[in-house]
Design a protein around this motif. Structure first.
Motif, short mmCIF file in Angstrom:
data_model
loop_
_atom_site.label_atom_id
_atom_site.label_comp_id
_atom_site.label_asym_id
_atom_site.label_seq_id
_atom_site.Cartn_x
_atom_site.Cartn_y
_atom_site.Cartn_z
N SER A 9 5.78 -2.45 -2.13
CA SER A 9 4.68 -1.38 -2.83
C SER A 9 4.83 -2.07 -3.87
O SER A 9 3.21 -2.19 -5.09
CB SER A 9 5.22 -0.17 -2.79
OG SER A 9 5.53 -0.01 -0.97
N TYR B 180 5.03 3.14 -4.89
CA TYR B 180 6.75 2.79 -4.70
C TYR B 180 7.61 3.66 -5.10
O TYR B 180 8.42 4.17 -4.49
CB TYR B 180 7.01 1.45 -5.39
CG TYR B 180 7.17 2.25 -6.53
CD1 TYR B 180 9.01 2.61 -7.70
CD2 TYR B 180 6.61 2.06 -7.91
CE1 TYR B 180 9.25 2.69 -8.16
CE2 TYR B 180 7.22 2.36 -8.90
CZ TYR B 180 7.59 2.50 -9.35
OH TYR B 180 8.63 3.46 -10.93
N LEU C 144 -2.29 -3.30 2.65
CA LEU C 144 -1.17 -2.14 2.13
C LEU C 144 -1.43 -0.68 2.31
O LEU C 144 -0.27 -0.04 2.74
CB LEU C 144 -0.65 -2.13 0.42
CG LEU C 144 1.01 -2.08 0.18
CD1 LEU C 144 1.54 -2.73 1.54
CD2 LEU C 144 1.05 -2.71 -0.83
N PRO D 230 7.20 5.33 0.87
CA PRO D 230 6.54 5.20 1.99
C PRO D 230 7.22 4.60 2.61
O PRO D 230 7.68 3.89 3.49
CB PRO D 230 6.02 4.04 0.98
CG PRO D 230 5.49 3.92 -0.12
CD PRO D 230 6.36 5.43 -0.76
#
Length: 660
Positions: free
Chosen positions: A76, A276, A319, A368
């Motif tokens: 990330s 992140y 992503l 995540p």
């Protein structure tokens, strides 16, 4: 602006390095990220531990070594640093899919480890890399042309945001955007312009490391240091500002953010939508609700146009699909599994995305990494609730306990702290309940109901589903541990859970104390849980006056209401003299300072009998004064016109409990 190139390398590590250095070694900003130190001559290298220091940096080419396992946080971060036209290469190596994933150890409870447990999420990740819409290719691009973006002038979105802040100087502003949208540059420009206009400004963040880009932009604009102050320094100092900018606000505890509101006339809360460090979306939902309750004016801003890479960038889209999909209110599920664990998720990818999105929206700082944890941890069961074929509720349950005697004793002695098993470990190590390890707990770690279906009984239905399953699996308790707030405590209390432990330190993410509650699933287990709660209750009131005075009266009374009813010989009944002193305070002119000891003893007795309730404003005032949290100096903050009205109301509150 050009899109970014994406490569998967399945060859051995030395061949991958050779390819990367030969093709991109001429770029001064090429970077290799690996667990091992490498003899590289043409490119820079760092390890995973220092990766967060790269936030705000930009690279033409990055090689990320995932051969040892999937590091979601690293991926990330790195994805947000690649310039348009640049390249991201993921090294997986040979036979990657069947090799043990060493990163898996971080997600597994004792006694499991990555050598004897396969990663289901690894299969999901592999499928995502190889799907038709994936930007990743086996072939390396022969040449790349990384682009530099213009930082000399603002985009229309950025200019509109800066102008809005100056046009609304007594407002809270929310700036939310995905990575690569130029938040840092817009904030630097805002502070620089404010300073040039004589507007007293400051900025803060959980760490200066999170502000590298903003710091650099500001110095380019002004050639003077950024007016940065750490959050605790801001709160401890009496100075007030015209403008306060809080960068990556989602990484700060809510109580800290709430306190910072008092420090400036205009405040900008900036955060990444997804990233992140957790999801800014959950932060925005909860914090905006808090501001609305306080009648604070809020303006929302959102940057959509990327400036580091091209619009509709394939890497960003991939992503987002993998980690950050939005909850779809109209998504219908033909199959409606009520409980999923590990391999089950391979058959229900859409439900996985929907369930995780619900958790992101409901919980502060969901990251995540949590998506991988809910898939890969064999002790985690995910329960799903549907309405008219829509997934509207989700709960994560961690199965804990049943620890061997030798390990339990080591936990009691403080010499072992095995992974997982939060609740039994805490009862052993902190409460000294030696038998706690022998039982099985189904700890509900997270629960979320879609916004349009809240307060309609769906949460209770989800808990009933879990409890029935726990009974059938011969679990002893359902349990929970959470950042204590009055509304959440009341939710669990209404379902029959009782308190067995309150943490002694604040949670770093929420800024609140952690509360543990349990519910016995059989008459024998209900009796045991009541014994544990009574043990905690015995020390609770003493602890309150010793070290927990900063808890709000509403929170104290909400926790107190979870204890089982019964006599508490530890708390003495009020003496006739205490009652007389309080009566003289209420009906005559006895000074408040003279009756404070009597008021404290009387309040502790009332709490032990559940005579004080969190819903009553007078009871909260009474308790706040008894434990020294409120005084006549707080009259205005509490909504009174002055000291006289404050004491009049306090006398009414005391009298209501003195009267027969």
């Amino acid at each position: 602006m050009a899109h970014r190139h994406c490569v998967i390398s399945l060859s051995d590590w030395s061949s991958t390095l050779q390819q990367f250095e030969q093709r991109y070694g001429t770029f001064s900003d090429a970077l290799v990220i690996s667990h091992s130190t490498l003899p590289l001559t043409h490119v820079s290298q760092i390890n995973f531990n220092t990766l967060k220091r790269q936030l705000g940096n930009s690279y033409s080419a990055v090689l990320l070594d995932l051969s040892k396992g999937i590091n979601i946080t690293a991926l990330s971060i790195v994805a947000g640093t690649i310039r348009g036209g640049g390249v991201l290469a993921l090294h997986l190596g040979e036979d990657w899919l069947i090799k043990a994933d060493q990163e898996l150890d971080r997600y597994l409870p004792w006694p499991l480890n990555s050598q004897d447990t396969t990663s289901v999420y690894k299969t999901i990740f592999w499928q995502a890399l190889n799907q038709d819409s994936s930007p990743f290719q086996i072939e390396w691009p022969d040449s790349i042309q990384p682009l530099t973006y213009n930082t000399k002038c603002l985009t229309p979105e950025q200019e509109y945001f800066v102008d809005s802040v100056f046009l609304h100087p007594t407002t809270c502003h929310f700036l939310l955007a995905p990575r690569g949208r130029g938040k840092s540059f817009a904030l630097a420009e805002l502070i620089a312009r404010a300073q040039s206009r004589g507007i007293k400004s400051a900025c803060t963040a959980s760490s200066k490391l999170n502000m590298t880009s903003l710091l650099d932009h500001y110095q380019d604009l002004t050639e003077v240091p950024l007016p940065f102050k750490a959050p605790d320094a801001l709160l401890n100092d009496s100075e007030k500002y015209d403008l306060l900018v809080i960068d990556e606000a989602a990484s700060l505890p809510l109580p800290v953010l709430e306190s910072l509101i008092e420090k400036a006339e205009s405040i900008v809360f900036s955060s990444t939508d997804y990233g992140y460090e957790g999801s800014g979306k959950g932060f925005a939902i909860r914090f905006q609700r808090l501001l609305e309750n306080r009648k604070v004016s809020v303006l929302k801003h959102h940057f959509t146009h990327p400036i580091r890479w091209g619009v509709n960038d394939p890497l960003e889209n991939w992503l987002a699909q993998l980690l950050f999909k939005e909850y779809q209110t109209n998504e219908l599920s033909q199959a409606q599994p009520s409980q999923l664990c590990r391999e089950d998720w391979l058959s229900y990818p859409t439900i996985l995305d929907q369930a995780f999105s619900l958790l992101v929206n409901a919980h502060y700082q969901t990251s995540p990494e949590n998506k991988r944890w809910m898939v890969d941890d064999p002790s985690v069961k995910t329960y799903c609730l549907y309405h008219e074929k829509r997934l509207i509720g989700v709960a994560l349950v961690s199965v804990e306990g049943n620890l061997p005697n030798e390990l339990s004793q080591a936990v009691m002695e403080g010499t072992r702290r095995p992974r997982g098993h939060l609740l039994p470990q805490s009862l052993l190590a902190h409460e000294g309940i030696s038998e706690a390890a022998q039982y099985t707990y189904w700890r509900i770690s997270r629960i979320a109901i879609a916004s349009g279906y809240q307060r309609q009984g769906f949460g209770r239905r989800l808990l009933q589903l879990i409890e029935q399953d726990a009974l059938e699996n011969k679990a002893h308790f359902i349990a929970t541990s959470f950042a204590a707030t009055a509304d959440v405590i009341n939710f669990w209390r209404d379902y029959g859970l009782i308190t067995v432990r309150l943490g002694t330190g604040k949670d770093q993410a929420s800024g609140a104390y952690s509360l543990m509650m349990v519910k016995g699933l059989t008459p024998a287990m209900k009796s045991i849980s009541q014994d544990w709660s009574n043990l905690f209750k015995k020390d609770w009131l003493d602890t309150l006056t010793l070290s927990l005075r900063e808890l709000s009266p509403e929170l104290i009374l909400s926790i107190n209401a979870t204890f089982p009813m019964g006599e508490n010989p530890h708390i003495l009944k009020p003496s006739s003299k205490d009652v007389s002193d309080l009566a003289y305070f209420c009906n005559h002119h006895r000074p408040f300072d003279a009756i404070r000891p009597a008021l404290l003893r009387y309040c502790l007795f009332l709490m032990s009998q559940h005579y004080l309730v969190p819903e009553q404003l007078n009871d909260r005032l009474l308790l706040g004064c008894a434990i020294g949290q409120n005084s006549d100096k707080d009259a205005s903050k509490l909504g009174f016109s002055g000291k006289k009205e404050f004491y009049q109301q306090l006398k009414v509150a005391v009298s209501s409990h003195l009267s027969p």
